[in-house]
Design an enzyme around this catalytic site. Sequence first.
Site, PDB file in Angstrom:
ATOM      1  CB  SER A  98      -0.955  -0.048   1.193  1.00  0.00           C
ATOM      2  OG  SER A  98      -1.825   1.035   1.173  1.00  0.00           O
ATOM      3  CG  ASP A 245      -6.226   1.418  -0.790  1.00  0.00           C
ATOM      4  OD1 ASP A 245      -5.290   2.238  -0.782  1.00  0.00           O
ATOM      5  OD2 ASP A 245      -6.307   0.466   0.019  1.00  0.00           O
TER       6      ASP A 245
HETATM    7 MG    MG Z   1      -3.457   1.563  -0.011  1.00  0.00          MG
END
Ligand code: MG
Length: 457
Positions: A98, A245
């Site tokens: 991430s 995200d």
């Molecule tokens: Mg992420």
Amino acid sequence: MFENRLFGTNGIRGLANVELTPEFALKVAAAIGTFFEAGKIVVGCDGRTSSPMLKSAVISRLTSTGCRVYDAGMVPTPALQYAVRAYGMDGGVMITASHNPPEYNGVKVMASDGVELPRELEMEVERIFFEDGFRRAEWSSVGDVLKLPGVLETYAEAVMKHVDRDAISSARPKVVVDAGNGVSALVYPSILGRLGCRVVAINSNVDGRFPGRPPEPRPENLTALSSAVKFEGADLGVAYDGDGDRAIFSDERGVIHWGDRSFALVEKAFLSENPGEVVVTPVSSSKVVEDVASEYGGKVLWTKVGSVTVSRTMLRVGAKLGGEENGGVFYGPHQPVRDGAMTTALILEILAKEGRRLSEMLEELPKYCQLKDKVPCPEELKQPVLEELRRRVSGARVETLDGVKVWFDDGSWILVRPSGTEPIYRLYAEASTEERVAQVVEEFKQILSEIISSVKS
Ligand code: MG
């Protein structure tokens, strides 16, 4: 590390080829494959240097347990999550760290609904891992590995169908997109182009060394975005984290805004059209989320910190919208997970329909001053410190949903909670002035340090 737990707040994370070695990935995949019992699993990865290495190990051991693997290639996390449901998979595995620095990598495990496993199922995978009771398929039932092309296109179509494309393309906004050399570069700029935006892309080559900026879209990492927005005379700037995200926005003046303010805009538009709906957000979010809800007839459901908790709560209560201060917006009609491209499309739709500047619209929201800080605390003291803290605090209102959140009579608040991943306590505070928020944080840093030294002795 990984002595009795595998999963942190968002999957399994560690230093690539130090903690997260191919050998370790094999064992993790053995546990995941055993858990899914010869199911169909879609596997994808981000653009980190160590991702292909770890993905190969994961695929190898999944097929060895008898799982059939569909290789989605390099994809943003939300695209992988969407594919799990769209293609009827039993689960998904994403190789990504991430927003962590380049030397890290990680593994996120998705259930058949595309959302990361709930905690009780993570514990099941951990139990299998530590008991070493792995499946090993007979030669005749070792799983296949199939390519799964078209994941990015399926995902792009899905995002675009949730917004008014005509409104966006008539407005023809100019947007600077900063993928930060992350995997969102593969599809997010093209989605914005297809929605009718004039796109200027920076840091748009996928590079696991992240030469453009660190993968976390914090305001201090986004000076290039801010300058590019001003230089280009753009209407909007947007930056994503390493796996796409989370989305953080710059207004047309080049000012970067925290995620709970852009979320509040989405919330306002959503509740205006869907009054009475429930909005899910962690206790670390700004009070602006509650202000908007009460003004537009919605209800806020506060949760513990962590995106999986937000997603799982949305599914449990049937909520259509969730959001976090770090730039995660969960749009249920698309999928109840954080999704950077969906968030951007929603913001573009709002700007197009209102025909106004982002800065103006954000300016209208109630304004609070926020401050975050941390205090070091050894892992073994976290629990006794928390208990003592709960005994000591007083205020207009005390909540203990996650750590301790104290509300004061003047509307300011502070949240003190032990980090799930580091030996620290995190402090989040909000007040109407800079002085007041600094004062609240200082007071609680002192209380916390006192408690830590008294518990130590
Ligand atoms: Mg992420």
